[in-house]
Design a protein around this motif. Structure first.
Motif, short mmCIF file in Angstrom:
data_model
loop_
_atom_site.label_atom_id
_atom_site.label_comp_id
_atom_site.label_asym_id
_atom_site.label_seq_id
_atom_site.Cartn_x
_atom_site.Cartn_y
_atom_site.Cartn_z
N GLU A 72 0.86 -1.19 0.00
CA GLU A 72 0.00 0.00 0.00
C GLU A 72 0.89 1.24 0.00
OE1 GLU A 72 -3.71 1.93 2.58
OE2 GLU A 72 -2.73 0.08 3.23
N GLU A 73 0.47 2.25 -0.71
CA GLU A 73 1.25 3.50 -0.77
C GLU A 73 0.30 4.66 -1.07
OE1 GLU A 73 5.18 5.45 -2.99
OE2 GLU A 73 4.35 3.53 -3.68
N THR A 74 0.56 5.77 -0.37
CA THR A 74 -0.21 6.99 -0.57
C THR A 74 0.74 8.09 -1.02
OG1 THR A 74 -1.79 6.35 1.15
CG2 THR A 74 -1.75 8.67 0.51
N LEU A 75 0.38 8.76 -2.08
CA LEU A 75 1.24 9.84 -2.58
C LEU A 75 1.22 11.00 -1.60
CD1 LEU A 75 0.40 9.86 -6.40
CD2 LEU A 75 2.22 8.65 -5.18
N PRO A 76 2.40 11.54 -1.26
CA PRO A 76 2.48 12.50 -0.16
C PRO A 76 2.16 13.95 -0.55
CG PRO A 76 4.67 12.02 -0.98
CD PRO A 76 3.71 11.17 -1.78
N HIS A 157 4.24 -1.52 -14.35
CA HIS A 157 5.60 -1.02 -14.60
C HIS A 157 5.73 -0.36 -15.96
CE1 HIS A 157 8.11 -2.28 -11.19
NE2 HIS A 157 7.29 -3.32 -11.08
N ASN A 158 5.10 -0.93 -16.99
CA ASN A 158 5.34 -0.47 -18.36
C ASN A 158 4.13 0.17 -19.03
OD1 ASN A 158 8.15 -1.75 -18.75
ND2 ASN A 158 6.94 -3.49 -18.11
N GLY A 159 2.94 -0.07 -18.49
CA GLY A 159 1.75 0.47 -19.14
C GLY A 159 1.48 -0.20 -20.47
N ASN A 160 0.54 0.38 -21.22
CA ASN A 160 0.20 -0.12 -22.55
C ASN A 160 -0.17 1.07 -23.42
OD1 ASN A 160 -0.82 -1.33 -24.87
ND2 ASN A 160 -1.76 -3.02 -23.75
N PRO A 161 0.76 1.53 -24.26
CA PRO A 161 0.49 2.72 -25.08
C PRO A 161 -0.69 2.53 -26.03
CG PRO A 161 2.83 2.19 -25.06
CD PRO A 161 2.13 1.04 -24.43
N PHE A 172 3.92 5.30 -7.85
CA PHE A 172 3.81 4.39 -6.71
C PHE A 172 4.95 3.37 -6.74
CE2 PHE A 172 -0.48 5.85 -7.71
CZ PHE A 172 -0.93 6.29 -6.46
N GLY A 173 6.14 3.88 -6.53
CA GLY A 173 7.32 3.03 -6.63
C GLY A 173 7.38 1.95 -5.55
N ASP A 174 7.11 2.32 -4.31
CA ASP A 174 7.17 1.34 -3.21
C ASP A 174 6.09 0.27 -3.37
OD1 ASP A 174 9.24 2.78 -2.14
OD2 ASP A 174 7.98 3.90 -0.74
N PHE A 175 4.91 0.68 -3.80
CA PHE A 175 3.83 -0.27 -4.01
C PHE A 175 4.21 -1.29 -5.08
CE2 PHE A 175 0.05 -1.39 -6.54
CZ PHE A 175 -0.68 -2.08 -5.58
N CYS A 176 4.75 -0.82 -6.18
CA CYS A 176 5.14 -1.72 -7.27
C CYS A 176 6.29 -2.63 -6.86
CB CYS A 176 5.53 -0.91 -8.50
SG CYS A 176 4.13 -0.12 -9.32
N GLN A 177 7.20 -2.11 -6.04
CA GLN A 177 8.31 -2.95 -5.59
C GLN A 177 7.80 -4.09 -4.70
OE1 GLN A 177 11.36 -0.78 -3.53
NE2 GLN A 177 12.70 -2.55 -3.30
N ALA A 178 6.84 -3.79 -3.85
CA ALA A 178 6.28 -4.82 -2.98
C ALA A 178 5.54 -5.88 -3.79
CB ALA A 178 5.34 -4.19 -1.96
N THR A 179 4.73 -5.46 -4.75
CA THR A 179 3.99 -6.43 -5.56
C THR A 179 4.94 -7.28 -6.41
OG1 THR A 179 3.64 -4.74 -7.27
CG2 THR A 179 1.90 -5.03 -5.62
#
Length: 207
Positions: A72-76, A157-161, A172-179
């Protein structure tokens, strides 16, 4: 003239023959016992390795489920009235991952008594067969949950253009790292299950 008496002893040859046959049977029994002991020793070694792998898999699956559950992560940089937050419960796939891997970890705990039985009785077929079938079913659940979650993590991480899906991991870097860590841990769990299935197959084949 006195006739010489002739004595024919027919008992000893038969005794020798019987004794020889008994020796052959005893020798075969000894060889069979030695072969059975050697086979039991190798199976016990496989069973011990199986038990240790299950303990390691329990730790990995519990860790993967826990890391995803707490992701979980909340933008500050927003006010308390307007915040952007990312959590595992925002994605149904991540919820499925947490539930599925928790079920897998519970199964591994329940499988430990059967693994212990294979150590105590390495020549027993029934517990080994139960583990083989159960592991095959559970590895399917683990693979499906991990593969589905890995697809979502990749999009994060990469999205879909082509569909204008933006990568959220830039924010949400920390959230993505945890997942991502949870997916990697679950992938190791899949490898452990494959090894467990191979161990059971080898143990059953030697019967």
């Amino acid at each position: 003239m006195a006739k010489d008496s002739t004595t024919i002893d027919v008992g000893e040859p038969s005794t020798v023959t019987k004794s020889t046959s008994h020796d052959v049977v005893d020798e075969k029994k000894k060889k069979g016992f030695v072969a059975a002991a050697a086979g039991g020793g190798s199976k016990r070694g496989l069973a011990i390795f199986d038990f240790l792998l299950r303990l390691a898999a329990i730790g990995i699956t519990i860790g993967a489920s826990s890391v995803m559950f707490t992701a979980e992560e909340t933008l500050p940089f927003f006010t308390q009235f307007l915040q952007f937050q990312a959590g595992y419960d925002d994605f149904p796939t991540f919820q499925f991952f947490v539930i599925a891997i928790a079920i897998v970890a519970s199964y591994l705990v329940l499988s430990l008594p059967f693994s212990i039985v294979t150590i105590v009785r390495p020549l027993a077929v029934a517990p080994r067969l139960i583990l083989l079938i159960s592991d095959t079913v559970v590895v399917t659940l683990t693979t499906s949950a991990t593969a589905a979650t890995a697809a979502i993590v990749y999009l994060a991480h990469n999205g879909n253009p082509n569909t204008n899906w933006l990568p959220i991991c830039q924010q949400f870097g920390d959230f993505c790292q945890a997942t991502s860590s949870a997916v990697v841990a679950a992938s190791f769990g899949i490898v452990f299950f494959i090894v467990l299935i191979i161990i059971s197959a080898i143990a059953l084949k030697r019967h």
